[in-house]
Structures are given as structure tokens and as C-alpha cells.
Design a protein around this motif. Structure first.
Motif, short mmCIF file in Angstrom:
data_model
loop_
_atom_site.label_atom_id
_atom_site.label_comp_id
_atom_site.label_asym_id
_atom_site.label_seq_id
_atom_site.Cartn_x
_atom_site.Cartn_y
_atom_site.Cartn_z
N LEU A 165 0.98 -1.25 -0.04
CA LEU A 165 -0.32 -0.19 0.59
C LEU A 165 0.62 1.31 -0.22
N VAL A 166 2.02 0.68 0.41
CA VAL A 166 2.84 2.20 0.94
C VAL A 166 3.36 3.08 -0.94
N ALA A 167 3.50 2.01 -2.05
CA ALA A 167 4.17 1.77 -3.08
C ALA A 167 3.20 2.25 -3.78
N ALA A 168 1.72 2.11 -3.76
CA ALA A 168 0.27 3.02 -4.39
C ALA A 168 -0.21 4.77 -3.63
N ARG A 169 0.98 5.09 -2.49
CA ARG A 169 0.24 5.32 -1.94
C ARG A 169 1.25 6.68 -2.65
N GLN A 170 2.46 6.80 -2.94
CA GLN A 170 3.31 7.35 -3.94
C GLN A 170 3.17 7.84 -5.35
N GLU A 171 2.36 7.07 -6.01
CA GLU A 171 1.93 7.61 -7.23
C GLU A 171 1.13 8.92 -7.18
N ARG A 172 2.12 9.52 -7.91
CA ARG A 172 1.08 11.14 -8.18
C ARG A 172 0.10 11.10 -8.81
N ARG A 173 -0.93 11.42 -8.19
CA ARG A 173 -2.32 11.44 -8.58
C ARG A 173 -2.73 13.00 -7.69
N SER A 174 -4.23 13.45 -8.87
CA SER A 174 -4.81 14.64 -8.32
C SER A 174 -5.76 14.26 -7.09
N VAL A 175 -5.79 15.73 -6.07
CA VAL A 175 -6.74 15.20 -5.45
C VAL A 175 -8.45 15.19 -5.76
N LEU A 176 -8.51 15.44 -6.75
CA LEU A 176 -9.51 15.38 -6.67
C LEU A 176 -9.81 13.88 -7.87
N LYS A 177 -9.20 13.33 -8.11
CA LYS A 177 -8.91 12.06 -8.67
C LYS A 177 -9.32 10.93 -7.32
N ASP A 178 -8.62 10.96 -6.37
CA ASP A 178 -7.94 10.61 -4.91
C ASP A 178 -9.81 10.64 -4.71
N LEU A 179 -10.56 11.32 -4.32
CA LEU A 179 -11.70 11.82 -3.64
C LEU A 179 -12.82 10.99 -4.54
N ARG A 180 -13.08 10.85 -5.96
CA ARG A 180 -13.29 10.70 -6.38
C ARG A 180 -13.61 8.75 -6.87
N GLU A 181 -12.05 8.48 -6.18
CA GLU A 181 -11.98 7.03 -6.45
C GLU A 181 -12.52 6.40 -4.77
N GLY A 182 -12.38 7.19 -3.86
CA GLY A 182 -12.83 7.32 -2.64
C GLY A 182 -14.16 7.05 -2.93
N TRP A 183 -14.54 7.87 -3.84
CA TRP A 183 -16.82 8.44 -3.55
C TRP A 183 -16.97 6.82 -4.47
N ARG A 184 -16.37 6.20 -5.07
CA ARG A 184 -16.59 5.08 -5.87
C ARG A 184 -16.39 3.93 -4.92
N GLU A 185 -15.43 3.47 -4.03
CA GLU A 185 -15.58 2.72 -3.12
C GLU A 185 -16.92 2.98 -1.98
#
Length: 439
Positions: free
Chosen positions: A223-243
Motif C-alpha cells: 500500500l505504501v508504494a500505491a500511495r507514492q503514485e502522483r495523483r490529483s486530489v480530485l481523482k483520489d476523492l472520486r476513487e474514494g467516492w466509488r468505493e
């Protein structure tokens, strides 16, 4: 007894012991804070209820607004460091408030700014805490770990409320706020000593999907490696909303709690104290009611250590029905001791629900999204709470305080019954056996 001793064996794990100590001290500081802040601000020259309202609003509003971004932070960065930052930011905020009160330099904008920093720090802590527990507690001990953390938090709430009031009386609100800051600072130090185990997104040899099977190295990335990917905050929020939105049992119960919390805020924050003042005996009577609820939360921990329902969300949702009892008792004019017993029942039910809910989320939601989902949970559950506080006064004036309390109980029952109509709520099953995962 053997099973209880087995659960207490979690304390032999130094990581859990540190997390438990940090969480308990943090909750002790949180319990100190309301009494210290309220009486510290009201004791200022020229301060009014409006002054306190501004300071408290400055704390609560950023907490709500920052919650979703805090979930992104906790999923993107190591949760231990996020919690350290939250605890130490809270410590600095309360040291700042204490310094202002003790020095006599207390402009309202400065008090509000420090309070806002505390609100942001509180928002940072909640999603990170939910996510770090599975990194410290084995999968087959999650429910016991959540229950024990709840026990420490509940005892700290009781002790902090009493000790905070005594500290204010003895040495004043400024020094009491300094004590709160010190507790948060020590909690941050303890969190810094925890060494959580990074979770693995999937196990390549047993992965069920073609994508995972075809790309085992990617699937097994920590999981730590996944966190290091460069992603926008909005994309993270959208992914969290999907989950969040893809699991019916989560969004249905969160919708239920948006109404339930609104009713509880109205009943606990305004209507209950108003009734206690009018007919139950004043502050002492309401303190007895709250003490009954607090004792119930401790008893609820003991229940949650043992209960292992096959359908945890169904059982947890059903437990929300008895939580309406104290509002029906208050609204019908029951004697004080009966309403205190009803508050005890509410405390037991809410605590067992909380443990079942948190444990189920930690088991069902992917670890890389857990903090974002918990932030949507917190935001959705709490967003109508201020509305309940705003409507309680007009409702009491319009229909009378007794009828308004009965309406609160009715909202709890109706929202719970609506949630029980959901197949996702009724059908979600806990795993028959959760195997411990080796690091």
C-alpha cells in the motif's frame, strides 16, 4: 474468561499498546477541552455566549470541511505520520489558546484562528485512525482491537470531563487548556513510536481476477508504494467516492445516521438540558443522564468483545432502535432514574454498533481506500448535526419540549426502519473465519 484474557493479550503487542495509550491520552485531552474552552472563553472580560459560539463554530466548521481531504492524506501518506501531525497540530492549537488566556491577549480573531487549527487537526486524525488499526492489529483480532480502543476512549471521556472541570475550578481555563495541549503532544510522541505493518493490496497467488493474476508484481505492491503514485486530489476523492457508493450497506447506514445524528444532537444538545432545567432538577439531573450514558458505553465495550454476529451490519442497525428509548422516556415524563436507565441502554447500543461498524469497514473496504471511505462516512453522518441544533429551539417553542423529544425518538426509529429495508444492510455476512496474515 479465557476468551477475554485472549483479547487482552493484544496488549502484549507493543505496537497496539502504544496505539492504545496514544488514543486514550488523545481522548483525555479531547474530554478536557470543552469544559476548559467554554469556561476559559466565558471568563474573558466582556465575553458573551456569542463569543463562545464564534470560537466553537470556528473549530467545528473546518473540521467538517476538511474531512474529505483528510481522508485523501491518510490514504496517500503513511497513516502513522498523518496521525502524528494531527496530534501535534492539536497540541500547538491548544497551547496557543492557553497562552492567549493566560497572557490576557485574547482578540476574537486569534482565538477563532487557533480553534480552527484544532478543527483541522481533529479532521486529520479520524480517517487516519480508522486506517491504521488494520496495520497494527491482526485481521482475526480486529473487533477485539476496536473494542479495547473504544474502552480506553470511553474511560478517558468520563475521566476527562470530571478532571477538566476540576482543573478549571482550581487553576482556571487557561491552565486546563495547557493540560489538553500537553496530552495531545504526548499522544503524538507515542504515535511516533508505533511501527505499523504496510498492508498488501492483494495476494498474487490467490488473486481471483484475471488482471491480478496477469500482473502479480503490480498486484502485490504494498500500500505504501500505491500511495507514492502522483495523483490529483480530485481523482483520489472520486476513487474514494466509488468505493463508498458501490457498497449499499455503507451509504444506506450513513444516510440513516445523517438523520439519526440530527435527532441526537437536538435531543442531547438542546432539548434534554432544557427539560432537565424545567422539570427534572437542573444540571445535576442532566449530569446523571450523561453519566448513565457514559457507563453504558463502557458496558458496551464488554459486550462488543464477545458478540460475533454473522450479519454485523444488520445487528448493528437493529441496535439503533433501542437508542430511541431515552427520548421517548424524556418526552413522556418518566422519572429521572428511568431516563438514566434509558441513557445507559443508548450508550451500550451505540458502542456495540460503533465496534461492529468500524470492524466491518476495515474488513470489507480495500486498505488503500479505507481512510477516504471513512472520511465520507464521517462527513455524511455528521453533516445534519448542526441542523438539529438549529431546529431544536424552534421545535420546542412550536410543539413543546416533550413533544419535540418524542419527535427525536420517532426520527431515530423511522431512519433505522428505512435502513433495514436495504438488502445490503440485511445480507452482508462476516467471514466465517478470518485467518491471521503474516507480515
Amino acid at each position: 474468561m479465557r476468551e477475554i484474557l485472549g483479547d487482552l493479550g493484544l496488549f502484549r503487542d507493543g505496537r497496539f499498546a502504544l496505539l492504545f495509550s496514544a488514543r486514550t491520552l488523545s481522548m483525555l485531552g479531547t474530554a478536557f477541552a470543552p469544559v476548559a474552552l467554554a469556561f476559559g472563553v466565558l471568563g474573558l472580560p466582556g465575553a458573551t455566549a456569542t463569543t463562545l459560539s464564534v470560537v466553537l463554530t470556528a473549530e467545528s466548521l473546518p473540521m467538517v470541511l476538511f474531512m474529505l481531504f483528510a481522508g485523501v492524506l491518510a490514504d496517500r501518506f503513511p497513516r502513522q505520520r498523518v496521525m502524528m501531525a494531527g496530534e501535534w497540530a492539536n497540541a500547538l492549537a491548544f497551547f496557543g489558546l492557553a497562552a492567549m488566556l493566560l497572557s490576557g491577549w485574547t482578540p476574537l480573531w486569534a482565538l477563532a484562528t487557533a480553534a480552527a487549527c484544532s478543527g483541522v487537526a481533529i479532521a486529520v486524525l479520524y480517517p487516519a485512525l480508522t486506517g491504521i488499526i488494520p496495520e497494527v492489529v491482526p485481521p482475526d483480532r480486529l473487533q477485539a482491537g476496536n473494542a479495547l480502543l473504544g474502552l480506553g476512549a470511553n474511560v478517558a471521556r468520563m475521566a476527562g470531563a470530571v478532571a477538566g472541570g476540576a482543573t478549571v475550578v482550581l487553576v482556571g481555563g487557561g491552565w486546563a487548556l495547557a493540560v489538553s495541549g500537553g496530552l495531545f503532544a504526548v499522544a503524538g510522541v507515542l504515535i511516533s513510536l508505533v511501527r505499523p505493518t504496510p498492508l498488501v493490496a492483494a495476494t498474487p497467488l490467490v488473486a481471483a481476477t484475471p488482471l491480478v493474476a496477469a500482473t502479480p508484481l503490480v498486484a502485490a505492491t504494498p500500500l505504501v508504494a500505491a500511495r507514492q503514485e502522483r495523483r490529483s486530489v480530485l481523482k483520489d476523492l472520486r476513487e474514494g467516492w466509488r468505493e463508498f457508493s458501490s457498497r449499499q450497506w455503507i451509504w444506506v447506514v450513513v444516510a440513516q445516521f445523517s438523520i439519526l445524528v440530527m435527532a441526537v444532537q437536538a435531543g442531547h444538545g438542546v432539548l434534554g438540558p432544557l427539560l432537565a432545567k424545567e422539570s427534572l432538577g437542573g444540571p445535576a439531573a442532566w449530569s446523571a443522564f450523561l453519566a448513565g450514558e457514559a457507563i453504558g458505553t463502557i458496558a458496551g465495550v464488554m459486550v462488543s468483545l464477545r458478540v460475533r454476529p454473522r450479519r454485523p451490519i444488520l445487528v448493528g442497525t437493529l441496535l439503533c432502535l433501542p437508542s430511541a428509548l431515552p427520548y421517548f422516556l424524556l418526552g413522556s415524563g418518566a422519572p429521572l432514574w428511568v431516563t438514566v436507565a434509558g441513557a445507559f441502554v443508548l450508550g451500550v447500543c451505540f458502542d456495540v454498533f460503533g465496534v461492529l461498524w468500524t470492524t466491518t469497514m476495515q474488513r470489507e473496504v480495500p486498505p488503500e481506500s479505507l481512510s477516504r471511505v471513512s472520511s465520507y462516512d464521517a462527513l455524511g453522518s455528521l453533516m445534519f448535526g448542526p441542523v438539529g441544533l438549529m431546529l431544536a429551539g424552534p421545535a420546542a417553542a412550536l410543539m413543546g419540549v416533550h413533544n419535540a423529544l418524542l419527535a427525536c425518538g420517532g426520527l431515530v426509529v423511522l431512519s433505522t426502519c428505512a435502513a433495514l429495508l436495504s438488502p445490503g444492510v440485511r445480507g452482508l455476512r462476516a467471514p466465517a473465519r478470518v485467518e491471521a496474515v503474516s507480515a
